[in-house]
Design a protein around this motif. Structure first.
Motif, short mmCIF file in Angstrom:
data_model
loop_
_atom_site.label_atom_id
_atom_site.label_comp_id
_atom_site.label_asym_id
_atom_site.label_seq_id
_atom_site.Cartn_x
_atom_site.Cartn_y
_atom_site.Cartn_z
N ASP A 1 31.07 30.83 38.86
CA ASP A 1 29.86 31.46 38.34
C ASP A 1 30.16 31.25 36.80
OD1 ASP A 1 27.73 33.25 37.35
OD2 ASP A 1 28.25 34.18 39.23
N ALA A 2 28.94 31.07 35.95
CA ALA A 2 29.00 30.95 34.44
C ALA A 2 29.19 32.50 34.03
CB ALA A 2 27.84 30.30 34.13
N ASP A 3 28.71 33.39 34.63
CA ASP A 3 28.84 34.75 34.22
C ASP A 3 30.22 35.25 34.73
OD1 ASP A 3 28.81 37.45 33.96
OD2 ASP A 3 26.88 37.67 34.19
N VAL A 4 31.11 35.31 34.13
CA VAL A 4 32.73 35.38 34.66
C VAL A 4 32.53 36.74 35.02
CG1 VAL A 4 35.15 35.74 34.21
CG2 VAL A 4 33.76 34.00 32.81
N ALA A 5 32.16 37.77 34.70
CA ALA A 5 32.12 39.14 35.06
C ALA A 5 31.44 39.32 36.59
CB ALA A 5 31.38 40.19 34.15
N ALA A 6 30.20 38.49 36.58
CA ALA A 6 29.54 38.57 37.78
C ALA A 6 30.47 37.90 38.99
CB ALA A 6 28.03 37.98 37.71
N GLY A 7 31.04 36.76 38.51
CA GLY A 7 31.67 36.00 39.49
C GLY A 7 32.72 36.88 40.16
N ALA B 1 32.97 40.03 40.07
CA ALA B 1 32.29 41.23 40.95
C ALA B 1 32.21 40.69 42.14
CB ALA B 1 31.28 41.75 40.16
N GLU B 2 31.58 39.52 42.45
CA GLU B 2 31.19 39.25 43.87
C GLU B 2 32.21 38.63 44.45
OE1 GLU B 2 28.95 37.57 47.12
OE2 GLU B 2 28.65 38.92 45.46
N THR B 3 33.59 38.08 43.96
CA THR B 3 34.84 37.89 44.73
C THR B 3 35.23 39.13 45.08
OG1 THR B 3 35.21 35.68 43.63
CG2 THR B 3 36.94 37.03 44.48
N ALA B 4 35.23 40.21 44.37
CA ALA B 4 35.72 41.46 44.80
C ALA B 4 34.96 41.85 45.77
CB ALA B 4 35.85 42.43 43.72
N ARG B 5 33.60 41.80 45.99
CA ARG B 5 32.89 42.23 47.20
C ARG B 5 33.30 41.55 48.34
NH1 ARG B 5 29.22 40.80 50.20
NH2 ARG B 5 28.91 38.89 49.27
N ARG C 1 35.91 30.36 50.00
CA ARG C 1 34.59 30.74 49.90
C ARG C 1 34.56 32.02 49.01
NH1 ARG C 1 31.93 34.87 51.73
NH2 ARG C 1 29.77 34.91 51.83
N ILE C 2 35.77 32.91 49.49
CA ILE C 2 35.96 34.32 48.75
C ILE C 2 36.07 33.89 47.31
CG2 ILE C 2 37.40 36.09 48.39
CD1 ILE C 2 37.91 36.14 51.37
N LEU C 3 36.80 33.01 46.59
CA LEU C 3 37.12 32.69 45.38
C LEU C 3 36.02 32.01 44.59
CD1 LEU C 3 40.86 32.16 45.82
CD2 LEU C 3 39.90 34.00 45.05
N GLU C 4 35.28 31.39 45.23
CA GLU C 4 34.00 30.53 44.57
C GLU C 4 33.50 31.19 43.42
OE1 GLU C 4 30.86 27.44 46.11
OE2 GLU C 4 31.19 29.18 47.28
N PRO C 5 32.86 32.39 43.56
CA PRO C 5 32.11 32.76 42.56
C PRO C 5 33.18 33.22 41.45
CG PRO C 5 31.46 34.35 44.69
CD PRO C 5 32.92 33.16 45.02
N MET C 6 34.14 33.61 41.34
CA MET C 6 35.19 33.98 40.37
C MET C 6 35.46 32.43 39.65
SD MET C 6 38.45 36.18 40.34
CE MET C 6 39.17 35.34 41.84
N ARG C 7 35.58 31.45 40.62
CA ARG C 7 35.91 30.08 39.58
C ARG C 7 34.86 29.38 39.20
NH1 ARG C 7 39.40 27.92 44.99
NH2 ARG C 7 41.41 28.49 44.15
#
Length: 202
Positions: free
Chosen positions: A77-83, A85-89, A69-75
């Motif tokens: 999200d089409a916006d890599v930077a946003a993904g 950042a969300e994984t970092a959060r 779940r933590i890594l899902e945005p980074m993997r």
């Protein structure tokens, strides 16, 4: 009618994860797990017939699901930077802003069974792979993407160790905040340019 469990499975798993997270495999005794859960040893063995090793496997399985779940945005999200950042959060939340130990670290200390170390190693590898892929999608060359991912992993894990040893969680907050900077090539180029400028104009 069967007697209802004295503690729900999800709550019990959370407590088991917390104990292994702090004490590691070797440092954790059945008594520690019994105290944390409020269950007698016999009740623990009823739920986990294979004992401590089975409990450790359940703990790592749980951590694995949370990491996905933590890594899902980074993997994804089409916006890599946003993904990133969300994984970092989410990493910050998972590690209690740096106050919690890393189970991948504590569960791989000497004395842990090979199967447990292998499971923890696979989680660490999946984390590095996800960061490598994000860095590559952001524009890094494959070799640079891997270096950036390893650098990020070392910074975050090292900050967790520092926090555990000294109680200073500031380095973890900084490492997590830097994750987009570490993985995005534009940010890396800006850091390099700033360093070069400082050298040319002391």
């Amino acid at each position: 009618m069967a007697r209802p469990p004295s503690i729900e499975d999800d709550k019990l798993t959370d407590l088991i994860v917390a104990v292994f997270r702090e004490r590691g495999f070797v440092g954790t005794a059945i008594g520690d797990l019994s105290t944390a859960s409020g269950l007698r040893r016999a009740s623990l063995y009823h739920r986990f017939p294979a004992g401590k090793e089975q409990m450790a496997e359940v703990a790592l399985d749980t951590v694995g699901r949370r990491f996905r779940r933590i890594l899902e945005p980074m993997r994804e999200d089409a916006d890599v930077a946003a993904g990133i950042a969300e994984t970092a959060r989410r990493l910050g939340e998972f590690y209690g802003a740096g106050a919690l130990s890393c189970v991948l670290d504590t569960m791989t200390l000497a004395g842990a069974p090979a199967e447990i170390r292998d499971r923890a190693r696979s989680l660490a590898t999946a984390w590095i792979d996800a960061m490598t892929d994000a860095a590559r999608r952001a524009g890094h060359r494959p070799d640079a993407a891997l270096r950036a991912a390893k650098d990020a992993f070392v910074r975050i894990e090292g900050a967790l160790v520092l926090g555990r040893v000294t109680g200073d969680t500031g380095a973890f907050a900084e490492a997590v905040a830097l994750l987009p900077t570490l993985l995005m090539p534009e940010a890396a180029d800006e850091r390099s340019g700033a360093s070069l400028g400082a050298e040319l104009h002391p």
